[in-house]
Design an enzyme around this catalytic site. Structure first.
Site, mmCIF file in Angstrom:
data_model
loop_
_atom_site.group_PDB
_atom_site.id
_atom_site.type_symbol
_atom_site.label_atom_id
_atom_site.label_comp_id
_atom_site.label_asym_id
_atom_site.label_seq_id
_atom_site.Cartn_x
_atom_site.Cartn_y
_atom_site.Cartn_z
ATOM 1 N N ASP A 135 1.159 10.750 -6.082
ATOM 2 C CA ASP A 135 2.407 9.976 -6.082
ATOM 3 C C ASP A 135 2.925 9.818 -7.509
ATOM 4 O OD1 ASP A 135 4.581 8.516 -5.094
ATOM 5 O OD2 ASP A 135 3.524 6.610 -5.295
ATOM 6 N N HIS A 176 -2.044 -1.123 -5.073
ATOM 7 C CA HIS A 176 -2.853 -0.215 -4.266
ATOM 8 C C HIS A 176 -3.722 0.677 -5.144
ATOM 9 C CE1 HIS A 176 1.309 1.431 -4.747
ATOM 10 N NE2 HIS A 176 0.631 2.389 -5.339
ATOM 11 N N ARG A 217 3.244 -2.413 -17.819
ATOM 12 C CA ARG A 217 4.184 -2.341 -16.698
ATOM 13 C C ARG A 217 3.378 -2.529 -15.418
ATOM 14 N NH1 ARG A 217 5.603 1.476 -12.948
ATOM 15 N NH2 ARG A 217 7.788 1.662 -12.316
ATOM 16 N N ASP A 277 3.102 -2.391 -11.679
ATOM 17 C CA ASP A 277 3.794 -1.625 -10.646
ATOM 18 C C ASP A 277 3.725 -2.318 -9.293
ATOM 19 O OD1 ASP A 277 5.053 1.028 -9.888
ATOM 20 O OD2 ASP A 277 3.357 0.980 -8.502
ATOM 21 N N GLU A 313 7.797 -4.449 -12.277
ATOM 22 C CA GLU A 313 8.443 -3.353 -11.569
ATOM 23 C C GLU A 313 8.735 -3.853 -10.163
ATOM 24 O OE1 GLU A 313 9.221 -0.087 -9.052
ATOM 25 O OE2 GLU A 313 7.262 -1.059 -8.931
ATOM 26 N N ASP A 349 12.070 7.452 -10.774
ATOM 27 C CA ASP A 349 12.230 7.187 -9.349
ATOM 28 C C ASP A 349 13.635 7.594 -8.883
ATOM 29 O OD1 ASP A 349 10.673 6.358 -7.208
ATOM 30 O OD2 ASP A 349 10.233 4.426 -8.128
ATOM 31 N N ARG A 386 12.101 13.634 -5.771
ATOM 32 C CA ARG A 386 12.119 12.984 -7.081
ATOM 33 C C ARG A 386 11.585 13.889 -8.182
ATOM 34 N NH1 ARG A 386 8.951 7.593 -5.666
ATOM 35 N NH2 ARG A 386 7.688 9.219 -4.672
#
Length: 651
Positions: A142, A185, A283, A285, A327, A397, A521
């Site tokens: 990802d 996650h 950052r 997420d 984020e 993104d 993306r």
């Protein structure tokens, strides 16, 4: 604040601390900060976990985690902490200009990135968000957000030593390093997931794991699908474990269960680990997803904010010079909550993405009007004093269209039809469009879609270069500079996206990669062509025109104190629908004020000078465009703004 119950507990914890911690020298600052913050830490931890039988054991582990990471923090970083405590508004300065990049796409790996820091300095960038560099499974990464090991660098990108070297080199150059920690996650190949899969209850409790389908079905009634095309639903059946596991994003990303305090302590340890490896900014997420409740959409829950407050308070004890970025790509009414509510200073995250501003800028490009942009900014809630926006045009993104339906109607559009128009416009399916974007995450049930594509391709540079139309090339370059003039002057930290500074076009090679072809993306996650980048030194080239224009804009920004983010922006209502206007005031230097005007139309536009004078602007004949150093165009007592042009006007 002194409070007897919490500080009595603190005394117990300190008495029982590991002797190896107690005997460490130079712990004075740690104990001072711990005492100052412990009431808040205890209150939040009790609110979240106070009904657990192991509450004392868990909060003891929390304090030991902070202490061990403080001991591991080197002297240079501790000195930086002290400097930033003294100048606690340091990050609100107009001097900071950021860029987000993938190290492999930018320069091959972390060593290559370090060797290219001079390029970023040449442009004027002094804050670098290095996109995820942690170990992820090939083909199921990802884009770096499915982490397999939170303490290991992806071997294809570099090593821990490379990160340390990069951080050291950046700090010598007065540059800030931003790194990601994915809070929501892990990869399903993470050690915790593997141990959960093997049947260890301790690690099954790290995730949302269910033997039967009843509870997942209750969650599904109200949860939204993030990736409906490629990963429909929010739960995945794991055959080896024989359980359903919550997977809000991709089916190989297992959601962490923050109702378990052990998870929070593990993730705090990881945040402090990277702070100790030189990250100035972390950052965080997917922060909107941290707390799950049946009957809700499992986003923006109150407990998610309490978790962030707790993480911030703990970080302020161990590494107070480190900032957090939230984020959270959520509705405007929700986003400012991630700074912290009922406060003056940010007590969750000091920085948040201004996703609404980004999406509204793209609306103005498509419509050639600033009406919705004006209304959206006007509806944006006020931020805290010691907090700031990240203002951006593109990121890794997609571009979502999540602005408010009420604002869309007030601008004269029907919301669903207008969003369909925007998707059609930027994917080239609208007759007058020259954009070359691709749709992302199309939802067949709702008709919703988002947009992928590089900045240059979305504003028509790709099609203009193909046709050789010089006027279209000029227009595309002007739009690129106009959009950057907005993020550089809005108030906050401007965040450029790598490749935009030289007009990088869509990268279609992702379609040949089985692991990427379902995710459009990747079209705007390029590998920089350094031969093309060298054209920034060739006058007249597209790369030269964009790079030198941005370089000058950044340098001028840094010279304007009014652009510092001390809540000195005033949005102005003007009669011309193609124009956006706002002013910045520097309350510390009354003479420093700037009037910003942007024209989103393909034709020159004008404003009556008398209207601006009534607002208190352009009273003197000495007014000039601070970007060019020249007087603005004036004809018959009208200010003329060129097609896709902008002014930063000062006296």
């Amino acid at each position: 604040m002194y409070e007897q119950v919490s500080h009595s507990l603190l005394n117990e914890i300190l008495i029982e601390l590991d002797p190896e911690i107690v005997k460490q020298p130079q712990m004075r600052y740690f104990y001072t900060r711990l005492g100052a913050n412990f009431y808040a830490i205890h209150s939040l931890f009790q609110r979240l976990y106070g009904d657990r039988a192991d509450f004392k054991e868990q909060i003891h582990a929390l304090v030991e985690t902070m202490a061990r990471q403080y001991i591991a923090r080197n002297d240079n970083l501790k000195a930086t902490d002290l400097d930033r405590e003294k100048d606690h508004n340091w990050f609100l300065s107009q001097q900071w200009v950021g860029m987000a990049l993938y190290s492999d796409g930018f320069a091959g790996d972390l060593q290559g990135l370090q060797s290219r820091l001079h390029y970023l300095q040449e442009l004027g960038v002094n804050m670098v968000h290095v996109m995820p560099v942690l170990d992820c499974p090939p083909g199921k990464s990802d884009g770096g957000y499915a982490v397999r090991d939170f303490r290991r660098i992806d071997s294809r990108i570099g090593s821990l030593e490379d990160i340390d070297s990069l951080a050291g080199s950046m700090h010598k150059r007065d540059m800030l390093l931003t790194l990601d920690v994915v809070l929501n996650h892990t990869s399903d190949e993470h050690e915790w997931a593997k141990r959960a899969r093997s049947g260890e209850q301790t690690y099954q409790d790290y995730y949302y794991v269910f033997k039967e389908r009843e509870i997942p079905d209750l969650f599904e009634e109200t949860m939204v699908e993030i990736f409906p095309q490629t990963s429909p639903g929010n739960f995945t059946w794991d055959e080896e474990m024989g359980r359903w596991v919550m997977t809000s994003f991709n089916n190989y990303q297992w959601d962490l269960n923050y109702s378990n305090p052990a998870v929070l302590i593990e993730m705090l340890d990881i945040i402090l680990y990277w702070a100790n490896h030189g990250a100035d900014i972390i950052r965080l997420d997917a922060v909107a997803f941290l707390w799950k409740k049946i009957g809700s959409n499992c986003q923006n829950e109150r407990e998610a904010h309490l978790i962030l407050q707790l993480l911030k308070d703990c970080c302020q004890v161990t590494a107070p010079g480190v900032l957090f970025i939230a984020e959270a790509i959520v509705a405007p009414v929700e986003i400012t909550k991630y700074f912290g509510e009922d406060a003056i200073n940010a007590k969750e995250c000091e920085i948040a993405y201004n996703a609404t501003f980004m999406a509204l800028l793209w609306d103005a490009v498509a419509t050639k009007k600033a009406e919705l942009l004006y209304r959206g900014i006007k509806s944006l809630p006020d931020k805290l004093e010691r907090a700031t926006w990240l203002n951006y045009i593109r990121c890794h993104d997609d571009i979502g269209l999540g602005f408010d339906d009420t604002d869309i109607r007030l601008a004269g559009y029907e919301p669903a039809a207008h969003r369909r128009f925007l998707v059609d416009y930027f994917t080239g399916n609208f007759e007058a469009s020259t954009a070359r974007g691709h749709p992302f995450a199309q939802n067949e049930k709702t008709g919703d879609a988002r947009i992928s594509g590089t900045l240059a391709s979305l504003v028509g540079l790709e099609s203009a270069l193909e046709s050789g139309d010089e006027q279209a090339i000029d227009a595309a370059i002007n739009i690129i500079l106009l959009l950057h003039s907005m993020i550089l002057s809005f108030g906050g930290i401007p965040l450029l996206y790598y490749g935009d500074e030289i007009g990088t076009l869509n990268n279609y090679s992702y379609q040949d990669d089985d692991s990427k072809q379902q995710d459009s993306r990747w079209i705007h996650r390029p590998a920089i062509d350094w031969e093309k980048a060298e054209l920034r030194n060739q006058p007249g080239s597209v790369e030269y025109r964009i790079f030198t224009g941005l370089k000058k804009m950044i340098a001028v920004r840094k010279e304007i104190p009014a652009f510092a983010d001390f809540n000195g922006r005033e949005l102005l209502e003007v009669e011309n629908p193609h124009l956006l206007a706002y002013a910045h005031f520097d309350y510390q230097h009354a003479s420093s004020r700037v009037l910003v005007i942007g024209n989103f139309d393909s034709n020159p536009q004008h404003l009556e000078l008398e209207q601006l004078r009534r607002m208190g602007f352009l009273q003197l004949d000495s007014v000039r465009n601070l970007y060019t150093g020249e007087r603005p165009l004036i004809f018959n007592d009208q200010l003329v703004i060129p097609a896709y042009g902008f002014y930063w006007l000062g006296e």
